[in-house]
Design a protein around this motif. Structure first.
Motif, short mmCIF file in Angstrom:
data_model
loop_
_atom_site.label_atom_id
_atom_site.label_comp_id
_atom_site.label_asym_id
_atom_site.label_seq_id
_atom_site.Cartn_x
_atom_site.Cartn_y
_atom_site.Cartn_z
N LYS A 1 -13.40 0.27 9.20
CA LYS A 1 -12.27 0.06 8.27
C LYS A 1 -12.09 -1.46 8.13
O LYS A 1 -11.05 -2.01 8.47
CB LYS A 1 -10.97 0.69 8.83
CG LYS A 1 -11.10 2.16 9.18
CD LYS A 1 -10.95 3.06 7.98
CE LYS A 1 -11.03 4.53 8.34
NZ LYS A 1 -12.37 5.03 8.67
N TYR B 1 -9.08 -3.30 6.29
CA TYR B 1 -7.82 -3.46 7.03
C TYR B 1 -7.92 -4.62 8.03
O TYR B 1 -6.98 -5.40 8.20
CB TYR B 1 -7.46 -2.17 7.77
CG TYR B 1 -6.87 -1.12 6.86
CD1 TYR B 1 -5.57 -1.23 6.37
CD2 TYR B 1 -7.62 -0.01 6.47
CE1 TYR B 1 -5.03 -0.28 5.53
CE2 TYR B 1 -7.08 0.95 5.62
CZ TYR B 1 -5.79 0.81 5.15
OH TYR B 1 -5.27 1.76 4.31
N ASN C 1 -7.69 -7.75 6.12
CA ASN C 1 -6.31 -7.88 5.66
C ASN C 1 -5.40 -8.41 6.77
O ASN C 1 -4.58 -9.30 6.55
CB ASN C 1 -5.83 -6.52 5.16
CG ASN C 1 -4.42 -6.56 4.63
OD1 ASN C 1 -3.58 -5.78 5.01
ND2 ASN C 1 -4.14 -7.49 3.75
N TRP D 1 -3.06 -1.97 1.32
CA TRP D 1 -2.71 -0.55 1.36
C TRP D 1 -2.93 0.14 0.01
O TRP D 1 -3.57 1.19 -0.07
CB TRP D 1 -1.27 -0.40 1.84
CG TRP D 1 -0.75 0.99 1.73
CD1 TRP D 1 0.21 1.43 0.90
CD2 TRP D 1 -1.19 2.14 2.48
NE1 TRP D 1 0.41 2.78 1.07
CE2 TRP D 1 -0.45 3.24 2.04
CE3 TRP D 1 -2.16 2.33 3.46
CZ2 TRP D 1 -0.62 4.52 2.54
CZ3 TRP D 1 -2.33 3.61 3.96
CH2 TRP D 1 -1.56 4.67 3.51
N SER E 1 -6.59 0.33 -0.98
CA SER E 1 -7.27 1.30 -0.12
C SER E 1 -6.96 2.73 -0.56
O SER E 1 -7.82 3.60 -0.51
CB SER E 1 -6.84 1.12 1.33
OG SER E 1 -7.48 0.02 1.85
#
Lengths: 258, 256
Positions: free
Chosen positions: B71, B74, B77, B167, B170
């Motif tokens: 992931k 994330y 991020n 978010w 995604s």
């Protein structure tokens, strides 16, 4: 009254927080709408293989999906922060919440809303209305479902809090709250598809059957109106039971200090 | 090579440090498996048992890939939001390499704690009658699918340099994967048009193609899948580096 004032203040702050990630907010809304539409499309593909699933037509299954989605969207819009309690424990900010003269769960739940979930809520509402029209249900049944969804969202809140009890026990190391998303997946289908033992669990232990399957069967199919009182009562009772468990473990919670 | 191994070990330790979280992830995966199991049992009632086993094993394999795959968007991020990206940029190897090798270590930990159970369920569903050649095909294509997915995630992660939150994007990605990757719904049940569109796009080669190959393990399909995977990896490798290079120039870190 004091809690109502606090709730309004929380709402104001949460609305202001929308302005921070404006571009991403729109992406999220669009993404969630598309996700819902594609989920429905996937359901349609299943009905390309078979005409019925355990006696349920596509529209009937869509109604179960819409009811579960509406309930979960309400949970996501207003109670989503219940999933983040382990983060508070991890970061050590949980203690700050405990010393304030306001119910800790009230603070935790209202500290953040999931503004992105408005897309989910919108799609679920539109879907519910469309499916009810297709199934030729009278308009008041749609309103009844909306009323019931306000209460069934408490089941998801209850399950999220139960998951957080594990966080309290392990000081945030372990967390079962995220499984609420998997429980939502379970609630999207009629109880009829599950094995007998699982049906009992989903009715009396983890009351996911009450989110969509039971309201659909008792209200939309059988028109038994007294369930309009029973279903909300079950949801409130489940939430109160979970709340007592939460309080019990909260009393035993031991801070890591620092 | 040595620093890559160190980064992999770091990722592995990170995964093992959060083993309780990963075990609960397994619990979550088992719930998801139960839902799929009963749904497809109800859908394929009256059909040959082999068809049901094929379908559900495909979905378990997809779940396994979803569990293990990184992931990165994330992670990137988080680094942008917290400002940690500044420290990573000072290190003598690229941010993408750090993310990749740490991710590999974390994926190994996830496989050891969750994936292995899912893999046993997969084998059990097929009565443990899977040829070694099929397993080899799965391993090779799944490894390439991992790299391809990493590149896709990296491209997605570059958005966080502009939006500071990943978010929403995604969620958008999840929506695309839902229908075009074949990781939620078995790709062989797609309508013809969608099947054709999905076969040209990269998403299916991160998930569905591995499952389809496991169902029909021929050298021809294997060759076709890995060729397309390699082409997309190459394309996204350059695209992600280009985007990352440009994105880093717009980053502002507020001291520290």
């Amino acid at each position: 009254m004091r809690y109502l004032k606090l709730l309004l203040t929380y709402m104001k702050v949460n609305l202001k927080s929308l302005a921070i990630y404006d571009l991403d907010f729109y992406f999220a809304i669009a993404g969630m709408i598309i996700q819902n539409v594609l989920n429905i499309l996937a359901l349609r593909f299943i009905f390309n293989i078979v005409p019925q699933i355990k006696g349920y037509s596509f529209e009937q299954l869509l109604l179960t999906y819409a009811l579960a989605s509406l309930s979960f969207a309400i949970f996501k819009c207003f109670f989503i922060n219940a999933l983040n309690i382990s983060d508070y424990l991890h970061q050590g900010t949980f203690d700050a919440i405990l010393v304030k003269p306001v119910n800790p769960l009230f603070q935790l739940v209202n500290a953040r809303v999931d503004e992105d979930s408005w897309g989910d809520l919108l799609v679920a509402l539109i879907l519910l209305i469309i499916v009810d029209i297709q199934l030729q249900q009278p308009w008041y049944i749609t309103l009844m479902f909306m009323f019931i969804a306000l209460f069934t969202s408490l089941i998801f809140l209850g399950l999220a809090i139960l998951g957080n009890v594990v966080s309290l026990l392990s000081n945030g190391i372990a967390d079962l709250a995220e499984t609420t998303f998997d429980f939502f997946e379970m609630s999207k289908y009629p109880l009829a598809i599950y094995a007998q033992a699982l049906k009992i669990v989903l009715t009396f232990v983890l009351p996911l059957g009450w989110v969509a399957s039971i309201p659909q069967e008792k209200i939309a199919q059988k028109h038994e109106w007294f369930w309009l009182a029973i279903i909300p009562a079950v949801c409130v009772l489940f939430f109160l039971l979970v709340y007592q468990v939460w309080r019990l473990f909260l009393a035993k919670y031991q801070s890591t200090g620092s | 090579m040595k620093y890559r191994l160190t980064l992999t070990k770091m990722g592995l330790k990170k995964g093992l440090a959060s083993k309780y979280a990963l075990i609960f992830w397994l619990f979550s995966a088992l719930i998801s498996f139960a839902v799929q199991y009963f749904l497809w049992q109800a859908v394929l009632v009256g059909r040959p048992l082999a068809e049901f086993r094929q379908t559900i094993s495909y979905l378990v394999l997809m779940q396994l890939l979803t569990t293990v795959f990184p992931k990165v968007s994330y992670d990137l991020n988080d680094k942008v939001r917290t400002g940690d990206i500044a420290l990573d940029l000072l290190k003598p190897f690229s941010v993408e390499e750090q993310l990749f090798w740490e991710g590999v270590g974390y994926a190994v930990a996830k496989f050891a704690l969750i994936g292995i159970v899912e893999f046993i369920i997969y084998l059990w569903l097929l009565n443990f009658q899977v040829s070694l050649l099929t397993i080899l095909f799965i391993i090779v294509t799944a490894a390439l699918a991992y790299v391809l997915y990493f590149e896709l995630e990296l491209i997605l992660g570059t958005f966080s340099f502009y939006t500071y939150s990943i978010w929403g994007i995604s969620t958008f990605k999840e929506a695309v994967l839902l229908i075009l990757a074949g990781n939620i719904f078995p790709a062989n049940f797609y309508p013809v048009v969608l099947k054709a569109i999905a076969s040209y796009l990269p998403f299916e080669y991160s998930f569905g193609a591995v499952g389809l190959l496991a169902q029909a393990p021929t050298w021809q399909l294997f060759g076709q899948v890995i060729t397309i995977q390699l082409l997309y990896i190459l394309l996204f490798y350059y695209l992600s580096r280009l985007l990352l290079k440009h994105s880093i120039t717009v980053t502002v870190i507020q001291g520290g």
